[in-house]
Every structure is written in C-alpha cells, then in structure tokens.
Design a protein around this motif. Sequence first.
Motif, PDB file in Angstrom:
ATOM      1  N   ILE A   1      10.248  20.201 -24.768  1.00  0.00           N
ATOM      2  CA  ILE A   1      10.204  18.860 -24.189  1.00  0.00           C
ATOM      3  C   ILE A   1       8.999  18.118 -24.780  1.00  0.00           C
ATOM      4  CG2 ILE A   1      11.299  19.546 -22.022  1.00  0.00           C
ATOM      5  CD1 ILE A   1       8.470  19.254 -20.747  1.00  0.00           C
ATOM      6  N   ILE A   2       9.136  16.825 -24.873  1.00  0.00           N
ATOM      7  CA  ILE A   2       8.029  15.986 -25.321  1.00  0.00           C
ATOM      8  C   ILE A   2       7.706  15.066 -24.159  1.00  0.00           C
ATOM      9  CG2 ILE A   2       7.285  14.213 -26.944  1.00  0.00           C
ATOM     10  CD1 ILE A   2       9.107  15.571 -28.994  1.00  0.00           C
ATOM     11  N   ARG A   3       6.412  15.016 -23.813  1.00  0.00           N
ATOM     12  CA  ARG A   3       5.992  14.241 -22.659  1.00  0.00           C
ATOM     13  C   ARG A   3       4.617  13.631 -22.938  1.00  0.00           C
ATOM     14  NH1 ARG A   3       1.914  16.975 -20.448  1.00  0.00           N
ATOM     15  NH2 ARG A   3       1.867  19.238 -20.510  1.00  0.00           N
ATOM     16  N   PRO A   4       4.255  12.602 -22.168  1.00  0.00           N
ATOM     17  CA  PRO A   4       2.890  12.079 -22.277  1.00  0.00           C
ATOM     18  C   PRO A   4       1.897  13.155 -21.872  1.00  0.00           C
ATOM     19  CG  PRO A   4       4.306  10.526 -21.121  1.00  0.00           C
ATOM     20  CD  PRO A   4       5.081  11.810 -21.263  1.00  0.00           C
ATOM     21  N   ASP A   5       0.744  13.164 -22.525  1.00  0.00           N
ATOM     22  CA  ASP A   5      -0.251  14.152 -22.124  1.00  0.00           C
ATOM     23  C   ASP A   5      -0.820  13.800 -20.759  1.00  0.00           C
ATOM     24  OD1 ASP A   5      -2.176  12.155 -22.522  1.00  0.00           O
ATOM     25  OD2 ASP A   5      -3.404  13.343 -23.859  1.00  0.00           O
ATOM     26  N   THR A   6      -1.373  14.793 -20.114  1.00  0.00           N
ATOM     27  CA  THR A   6      -2.026  14.604 -18.825  1.00  0.00           C
ATOM     28  C   THR A   6      -3.454  15.115 -18.946  1.00  0.00           C
ATOM     29  OG1 THR A   6      -1.322  16.767 -18.008  1.00  0.00           O
ATOM     30  CG2 THR A   6       0.147  14.897 -17.560  1.00  0.00           C
ATOM     31  N   GLU A   7      -4.260  14.807 -17.946  1.00  0.00           N
ATOM     32  CA  GLU A   7      -5.677  15.159 -17.985  1.00  0.00           C
ATOM     33  C   GLU A   7      -5.902  16.649 -18.242  1.00  0.00           C
ATOM     34  OE1 GLU A   7      -9.401  14.808 -14.979  1.00  0.00           O
ATOM     35  OE2 GLU A   7      -8.010  13.118 -15.059  1.00  0.00           O
ATOM     36  N   GLY A   8      -5.085  17.498 -17.712  1.00  0.00           N
ATOM     37  CA  GLY A   8      -5.242  18.936 -17.886  1.00  0.00           C
ATOM     38  C   GLY A   8      -4.856  19.461 -19.261  1.00  0.00           C
ATOM     39  N   ASP A   9      -4.342  18.601 -20.119  1.00  0.00           N
ATOM     40  CA  ASP A   9      -3.893  19.031 -21.454  1.00  0.00           C
ATOM     41  C   ASP A   9      -4.991  18.970 -22.515  1.00  0.00           C
ATOM     42  OD1 ASP A   9      -1.309  19.334 -20.435  1.00  0.00           O
ATOM     43  OD2 ASP A   9      -0.711  17.311 -21.043  1.00  0.00           O
ATOM     44  N   ASP A  10      -6.144  18.393 -22.178  1.00  0.00           N
ATOM     45  CA  ASP A  10      -7.173  18.117 -23.184  1.00  0.00           C
ATOM     46  C   ASP A  10      -7.582  19.344 -23.999  1.00  0.00           C
ATOM     47  OD1 ASP A  10      -7.005  15.659 -21.992  1.00  0.00           O
ATOM     48  OD2 ASP A  10      -9.102  15.567 -21.373  1.00  0.00           O
ATOM     49  N   GLU A  11      -7.849  20.456 -23.335  1.00  0.00           N
ATOM     50  CA  GLU A  11      -8.339  21.638 -24.053  1.00  0.00           C
ATOM     51  C   GLU A  11      -7.254  22.218 -24.965  1.00  0.00           C
ATOM     52  OE1 GLU A  11     -10.813  24.296 -25.696  1.00  0.00           O
ATOM     53  OE2 GLU A  11     -11.362  22.586 -24.453  1.00  0.00           O
ATOM     54  N   ALA A  12      -6.016  22.260 -24.502  1.00  0.00           N
ATOM     55  CA  ALA A  12      -4.929  22.768 -25.342  1.00  0.00           C
ATOM     56  C   ALA A  12      -4.742  21.871 -26.565  1.00  0.00           C
ATOM     57  CB  ALA A  12      -3.630  22.856 -24.540  1.00  0.00           C
ATOM     58  N   ILE A  13      -4.833  20.566 -26.376  1.00  0.00           N
ATOM     59  CA  ILE A  13      -4.709  19.629 -27.498  1.00  0.00           C
ATOM     60  C   ILE A  13      -5.825  19.880 -28.505  1.00  0.00           C
ATOM     61  CG2 ILE A  13      -4.927  17.189 -28.148  1.00  0.00           C
ATOM     62  CD1 ILE A  13      -3.461  16.564 -25.460  1.00  0.00           C
ATOM     63  N   ARG A  14      -7.040  20.044 -28.014  1.00  0.00           N
ATOM     64  CA  ARG A  14      -8.190  20.298 -28.881  1.00  0.00           C
ATOM     65  C   ARG A  14      -7.976  21.592 -29.687  1.00  0.00           C
ATOM     66  NH1 ARG A  14     -11.494  20.294 -25.111  1.00  0.00           N
ATOM     67  NH2 ARG A  14     -11.778  18.034 -25.067  1.00  0.00           N
ATOM     68  N   GLN A  15      -7.554  22.650 -29.033  1.00  0.00           N
ATOM     69  CA  GLN A  15      -7.361  23.935 -29.707  1.00  0.00           C
ATOM     70  C   GLN A  15      -6.252  23.867 -30.754  1.00  0.00           C
ATOM     71  OE1 GLN A  15      -6.799  26.920 -26.665  1.00  0.00           O
ATOM     72  NE2 GLN A  15      -8.894  26.730 -25.928  1.00  0.00           N
ATOM     73  N   ILE A  16      -5.147  23.227 -30.416  1.00  0.00           N
ATOM     74  CA  ILE A  16      -4.038  23.102 -31.362  1.00  0.00           C
ATOM     75  C   ILE A  16      -4.456  22.267 -32.565  1.00  0.00           C
ATOM     76  CG2 ILE A  16      -1.777  21.985 -31.688  1.00  0.00           C
ATOM     77  CD1 ILE A  16      -1.173  22.953 -28.771  1.00  0.00           C
ATOM     78  N   THR A  17      -5.170  21.193 -32.323  1.00  0.00           N
ATOM     79  CA  THR A  17      -5.599  20.319 -33.404  1.00  0.00           C
ATOM     80  C   THR A  17      -6.565  21.045 -34.329  1.00  0.00           C
ATOM     81  OG1 THR A  17      -5.273  18.406 -31.981  1.00  0.00           O
ATOM     82  CG2 THR A  17      -6.609  18.066 -33.955  1.00  0.00           C
ATOM     83  N   GLU A  18      -7.523  21.743 -33.770  1.00  0.00           N
ATOM     84  CA  GLU A  18      -8.465  22.499 -34.600  1.00  0.00           C
ATOM     85  C   GLU A  18      -7.750  23.563 -35.419  1.00  0.00           C
ATOM     86  OE1 GLU A  18     -11.398  23.826 -31.772  1.00  0.00           O
ATOM     87  OE2 GLU A  18     -12.435  21.886 -31.783  1.00  0.00           O
TER      88      GLU A  18
END
Length: 165
Positions: A2-19
């Motif tokens: 699923i694709i959804r808007p990010d939420t406040e709790g997603d920040d760390e996962a986004i950071r890790q995936i991006t790095e």
Amino acid sequence: MIIRPDTEGDDEAIRQITEAAFAGQPYSSQTEARIIDRLRSEDALTLSLVAEEEGEIIGHIAFSPVTIAPFAVGWYGLGPVAVRPDRQGHGTGSALVRRGLDMLRKAGASGCVLAGDPAFYGRFGFRNEPALVYEGCAPQFFMALPLSGALVSGTVTYHPAFGAE
C-alpha cells in the motif's frame, strides 16, 4: 503493498531506508535523509508518501516546492525517493512516483522537476527540457514534467534544505 501519506511515527523508518538506499552510491552526497528531515522541520515537505508491505515501510518519496525564475507557480521537485535495498527492482519506486504524480496532478500542480536517471524517469513522461535550468546539474539529468498547462522556462531553485550539508 500500500502507498499512503507518511505519519509522524514513520520518520525513523524513512531515515533508515533513505540512508540505506543511497549508501555508497557515487551520485549521492549522503545528505538525502537530512534533506527530508530539514524539509519536514521547515514545513516544506508538500507531499511525503511511504510504501508499506506487511506493516513495514519499504520505500519513501518526497515532493517539495521549487521556484522557477523569472516567475512560475505550482511547480514541485521530486526527491529524494528511496526504496529499501532488498526491495529495489520490484516496482516500489515506480509505484511511489506514479502515486505522487497523480496526487500532485489532482491537487492542480503545474508541473514537477527532478535530477535523476533519464532511463528510469523517462517512463513517467519526464524529459530534459532546455528551457529549464538547474545550476550545478548536468543538463541531461535534469528533467521536467508539465502536469497542467504548458512548460515554463527559467532557472529552478530547490528549497535551501537541498544545499545544506
């Protein structure tokens, strides 16, 4: 998936995936995760979507406003976009791009620009447009996609978060 808007709790996962997605890439300055953090903290992250599979975030895409001088409104920059390395090549990045562009189009955006691989982004309609210039980027890697109306011309400037180390 699923694709959804990010939420406040997603920040760390986004950071890790991006790095992880940009680690060791010769075209990367290794600042992509910090760019997303800065865009978010400066309220300049217009659209931020995550791809989720079985409750786990596996990809992310960001869109932020750009300025085009002398004057154009409603244009956005795509990026960074990142997919967890073990999920790359399975259509996650393409799904994020398509969904993000659809959402921008529905919101009435004029267009979208990016610096990236023409072989990948060309499939979504992005083209090198000599009328648009992004200083510091080889012209063949800077592309645009009008979403409503005509292509504009001028010099593109991304949010200052993109230039910060």
